[in-house]
Design a protein around this motif. Structure first.
Motif, PDB file in Angstrom:
ATOM      1  N   SER A 180       4.743  31.087  20.369  1.00  0.00           N
ATOM      2  CA  SER A 180       3.884  30.240  21.204  1.00  0.00           C
ATOM      3  C   SER A 180       3.809  28.816  20.655  1.00  0.00           C
ATOM      4  CB  SER A 180       2.483  30.850  21.291  1.00  0.00           C
ATOM      5  OG  SER A 180       2.528  32.140  21.852  1.00  0.00           O
ATOM      6  N   LYS A 181       3.668  28.682  19.335  1.00  0.00           N
ATOM      7  CA  LYS A 181       3.649  27.357  18.732  1.00  0.00           C
ATOM      8  C   LYS A 181       4.997  26.665  18.896  1.00  0.00           C
ATOM      9  CE  LYS A 181       0.133  28.438  15.265  1.00  0.00           C
ATOM     10  NZ  LYS A 181      -0.181  28.549  13.803  1.00  0.00           N
ATOM     11  N   SER A 182       6.084  27.431  18.779  1.00  0.00           N
ATOM     12  CA  SER A 182       7.415  26.843  18.968  1.00  0.00           C
ATOM     13  C   SER A 182       7.606  26.376  20.403  1.00  0.00           C
ATOM     14  CB  SER A 182       8.502  27.853  18.595  1.00  0.00           C
ATOM     15  OG  SER A 182       8.396  28.222  17.235  1.00  0.00           O
ATOM     16  N   LEU A 183       7.026  27.112  21.359  1.00  0.00           N
ATOM     17  CA  LEU A 183       7.122  26.695  22.756  1.00  0.00           C
ATOM     18  C   LEU A 183       6.425  25.365  22.986  1.00  0.00           C
ATOM     19  CD1 LEU A 183       6.593  30.046  24.704  1.00  0.00           C
ATOM     20  CD2 LEU A 183       8.557  28.517  24.878  1.00  0.00           C
ATOM     21  N   ASN A 235       8.623  22.655  21.333  1.00  0.00           N
ATOM     22  CA  ASN A 235       9.845  22.408  22.104  1.00  0.00           C
ATOM     23  C   ASN A 235       9.542  21.723  23.429  1.00  0.00           C
ATOM     24  OD1 ASN A 235      12.613  23.832  21.115  1.00  0.00           O
ATOM     25  ND2 ASN A 235      10.835  24.881  20.254  1.00  0.00           N
ATOM     26  N   PHE A 236       8.382  22.007  24.014  1.00  0.00           N
ATOM     27  CA  PHE A 236       8.032  21.310  25.253  1.00  0.00           C
ATOM     28  C   PHE A 236       7.796  19.823  24.994  1.00  0.00           C
ATOM     29  CE2 PHE A 236       4.813  19.807  28.287  1.00  0.00           C
ATOM     30  CZ  PHE A 236       5.501  20.011  29.470  1.00  0.00           C
ATOM     31  N   LEU A 237       7.114  19.529  23.876  1.00  0.00           N
ATOM     32  CA  LEU A 237       6.925  18.110  23.532  1.00  0.00           C
ATOM     33  C   LEU A 237       8.268  17.428  23.273  1.00  0.00           C
ATOM     34  CD1 LEU A 237       3.785  18.339  21.196  1.00  0.00           C
ATOM     35  CD2 LEU A 237       3.879  17.533  23.567  1.00  0.00           C
ATOM     36  N   GLU A 238       9.170  18.123  22.564  1.00  0.00           N
ATOM     37  CA  GLU A 238      10.500  17.566  22.334  1.00  0.00           C
ATOM     38  C   GLU A 238      11.269  17.402  23.640  1.00  0.00           C
ATOM     39  OE1 GLU A 238      12.340  20.163  19.578  1.00  0.00           O
ATOM     40  OE2 GLU A 238      11.173  19.470  17.840  1.00  0.00           O
ATOM     41  N   VAL A 296       9.951  16.778  26.589  1.00  0.00           N
ATOM     42  CA  VAL A 296       9.414  15.583  27.263  1.00  0.00           C
ATOM     43  C   VAL A 296       9.970  14.319  26.620  1.00  0.00           C
ATOM     44  CG1 VAL A 296       7.312  14.284  27.770  1.00  0.00           C
ATOM     45  CG2 VAL A 296       7.327  16.774  28.020  1.00  0.00           C
ATOM     46  N   GLY A 297      10.073  14.330  25.264  1.00  0.00           N
ATOM     47  CA  GLY A 297      10.637  13.163  24.584  1.00  0.00           C
ATOM     48  C   GLY A 297      12.101  12.948  24.950  1.00  0.00           C
ATOM     49  N   VAL A 298      12.885  14.032  25.044  1.00  0.00           N
ATOM     50  CA  VAL A 298      14.294  13.906  25.426  1.00  0.00           C
ATOM     51  C   VAL A 298      14.421  13.348  26.836  1.00  0.00           C
ATOM     52  CG1 VAL A 298      16.371  15.242  25.952  1.00  0.00           C
ATOM     53  CG2 VAL A 298      15.124  15.670  23.835  1.00  0.00           C
ATOM     54  N   LEU A 299      13.571  13.801  27.747  1.00  0.00           N
ATOM     55  CA  LEU A 299      13.628  13.297  29.124  1.00  0.00           C
ATOM     56  C   LEU A 299      13.282  11.819  29.200  1.00  0.00           C
ATOM     57  CD1 LEU A 299      11.984  16.193  31.196  1.00  0.00           C
ATOM     58  CD2 LEU A 299      14.407  15.627  30.990  1.00  0.00           C
ATOM     59  N   SER A 300      12.418  11.353  28.293  1.00  0.00           N
ATOM     60  CA  SER A 300      12.046   9.933  28.325  1.00  0.00           C
ATOM     61  C   SER A 300      13.087   9.038  27.664  1.00  0.00           C
ATOM     62  CB  SER A 300      10.694   9.747  27.629  1.00  0.00           C
ATOM     63  OG  SER A 300      10.787  10.133  26.260  1.00  0.00           O
ATOM     64  N   ILE A 301      13.888   9.594  26.763  1.00  0.00           N
ATOM     65  CA  ILE A 301      14.877   8.775  26.043  1.00  0.00           C
ATOM     66  C   ILE A 301      16.280   8.983  26.605  1.00  0.00           C
ATOM     67  CG2 ILE A 301      15.926   8.335  23.793  1.00  0.00           C
ATOM     68  CD1 ILE A 301      13.279   9.194  22.515  1.00  0.00           C
ATOM     69  N   ALA A 302      16.744  10.226  26.637  1.00  0.00           N
ATOM     70  CA  ALA A 302      18.099  10.539  27.112  1.00  0.00           C
ATOM     71  C   ALA A 302      18.008  11.735  28.054  1.00  0.00           C
ATOM     72  CB  ALA A 302      19.025  10.839  25.941  1.00  0.00           C
ATOM     73  N   GLU A 338      17.599  25.322  27.151  1.00  0.00           N
ATOM     74  CA  GLU A 338      18.113  26.595  26.672  1.00  0.00           C
ATOM     75  C   GLU A 338      17.241  27.137  25.529  1.00  0.00           C
ATOM     76  OE1 GLU A 338      20.446  29.913  26.740  1.00  0.00           O
ATOM     77  OE2 GLU A 338      20.413  28.221  28.151  1.00  0.00           O
ATOM     78  N   ASP A 339      16.760  26.228  24.650  1.00  0.00           N
ATOM     79  CA  ASP A 339      15.868  26.673  23.574  1.00  0.00           C
ATOM     80  C   ASP A 339      14.561  27.235  24.125  1.00  0.00           C
ATOM     81  OD1 ASP A 339      17.771  25.885  21.777  1.00  0.00           O
ATOM     82  OD2 ASP A 339      16.856  23.925  21.371  1.00  0.00           O
ATOM     83  N   ILE A 340      14.003  26.545  25.108  1.00  0.00           N
ATOM     84  CA  ILE A 340      12.749  27.017  25.709  1.00  0.00           C
ATOM     85  C   ILE A 340      12.969  28.359  26.409  1.00  0.00           C
ATOM     86  CG2 ILE A 340      11.008  26.494  27.454  1.00  0.00           C
ATOM     87  CD1 ILE A 340      11.324  23.552  26.776  1.00  0.00           C
ATOM     88  N   ARG A 341      14.093  28.471  27.103  1.00  0.00           N
ATOM     89  CA  ARG A 341      14.405  29.729  27.783  1.00  0.00           C
ATOM     90  C   ARG A 341      14.528  30.872  26.769  1.00  0.00           C
ATOM     91  NH1 ARG A 341      19.181  32.396  28.770  1.00  0.00           N
ATOM     92  NH2 ARG A 341      19.204  33.739  30.628  1.00  0.00           N
ATOM     93  N   ASN A 342      15.198  30.609  25.649  1.00  0.00           N
ATOM     94  CA  ASN A 342      15.352  31.640  24.623  1.00  0.00           C
ATOM     95  C   ASN A 342      14.000  32.042  24.033  1.00  0.00           C
ATOM     96  OD1 ASN A 342      16.640  33.413  22.936  1.00  0.00           O
ATOM     97  ND2 ASN A 342      17.250  31.879  21.445  1.00  0.00           N
ATOM     98  N   LEU A 343      13.117  31.079  23.847  1.00  0.00           N
ATOM     99  CA  LEU A 343      11.787  31.390  23.321  1.00  0.00           C
ATOM    100  C   LEU A 343      11.003  32.263  24.294  1.00  0.00           C
ATOM    101  CD1 LEU A 343      10.828  27.913  21.798  1.00  0.00           C
ATOM    102  CD2 LEU A 343      11.111  30.046  20.527  1.00  0.00           C
TER     103      LEU A 343
END
Length: 262
Positions: free
Chosen positions: A134-137, A140-143, A145-151, A160-165
């Motif tokens: 749950s903490k990793s989710l 990873n969600f914050l990361e 959002v950061g990826v969507l704002s930068i690249a 894929e990481d979120i899906r695996n979690l």
């Protein structure tokens, strides 16, 4: 072309009923029963009561429209629903068997004779690993959002990481299903037992009330009987006194009549 269209219709999420449903009519069902009665007649010509299995029904000579009324054999391992194969086994396959990266350790495998393995293994604490996932989710969600704002074009790996979690968390929860079913059954049996005990207590209470009413009626009946006996004794004495008075009066009249005659 028609077969491809039928295959697409069967694999849709909300597929229409197959065309064979048109053959399930009261007339066809009655004809099938007549054929079964005719086939179950013995040497004496009398029909014998028999439960027909699907294999036995298929061995009969049936018209094409009646063959659809014969149920298929019960699946032994797997079956197909809307084109998707379902397994009858209730054992939960591991993530490794499904080709998914497992993020928590597997429970220790038993030895060759069914004994626990001699190698020390970390105990599988489901709640601990669910909390970590749950903490990793969240992280990873914050990361993500950061990826969507930068690249934004590099979102696939994070998705894929979120899906695996999520898959790992869902698999851990599914491991509790047998325990949940067992506890639900225990709860249902306890509720049934408590209801039975309450019904028994109500019946005992009603029995006590009925016994008290019967005892009261018996007491009142004994009093009434004694009263009737007393009244009957008084009536006898009154009757005796009246008879005695009548006899005395008759004797007096007889004496008076004798004197008058003399």
């Amino acid at each position: 072309m028609a077969e491809g269209g039928q295959q697409r219709a069967l694999t849709t999420a909300f597929a229409p009923p197959p065309p064979l449903w048109k053959h399930f009519t009261p007339g066809n069902a009655k004809r099938l029963e007549e054929i079964k009665k005719e086939a179950s007649k013995g040497e004496d010509g009398k029909p014998r009561k028999k439960d027909w299995s699907p294999a036995e029904l298929r061995s009969l000579t049936l018209p094409p429209e009646l063959r659809f009324l014969v149920p298929p054999d019960i699946p032994s391992e797997q079956y197909s629903v809307f084109g998707e194969v379902q397994n009858l086994s209730t054992a939960l396959p591991s993530l490794e068997e499904q080709g998914i990266n497992q993020l928590y350790p597997s429970p220790p495998n038993p030895g060759p004779n069914g004994e626990p393995s001699a190698q020390p293994a970390q105990p599988l604490n489901h709640a601990y690993y669910l909390l970590k996932i749950s903490k990793s989710l969240l992280l990873n969600f914050l990361e993500f959002v950061g990826v969507l704002s930068i690249a934004p074009d590099q979102f696939e790996s994070k998705v894929e990481d979120i899906r695996n979690l999520f898959i790992n968390a869902h698999h851990l929860l599914n491991l509790y299903r047998p325990h949940q079913a067992r506890e639900s059954l225990i709860m249902m049996m306890e509720e049934q037992l408590s209801r039975t005990r309450e019904e028994i207590q109500e019946m005992d209470k009603l029995k006590e009330e009925l016994m008290s009413v019967l005892d009261q009626l018996a007491t009142e009946g004994a009093g009434v009987e004694s009263t009737i006996k007393a009244i009957s004794q008084d009536d006898k004495s009154v009757v005796k006194s009246e008879l005695q008075a009548t006899e005395d009066s008759q004797l007096v009249w007889e004496i008076i009549d004798g004197k008058l005659d003399s």
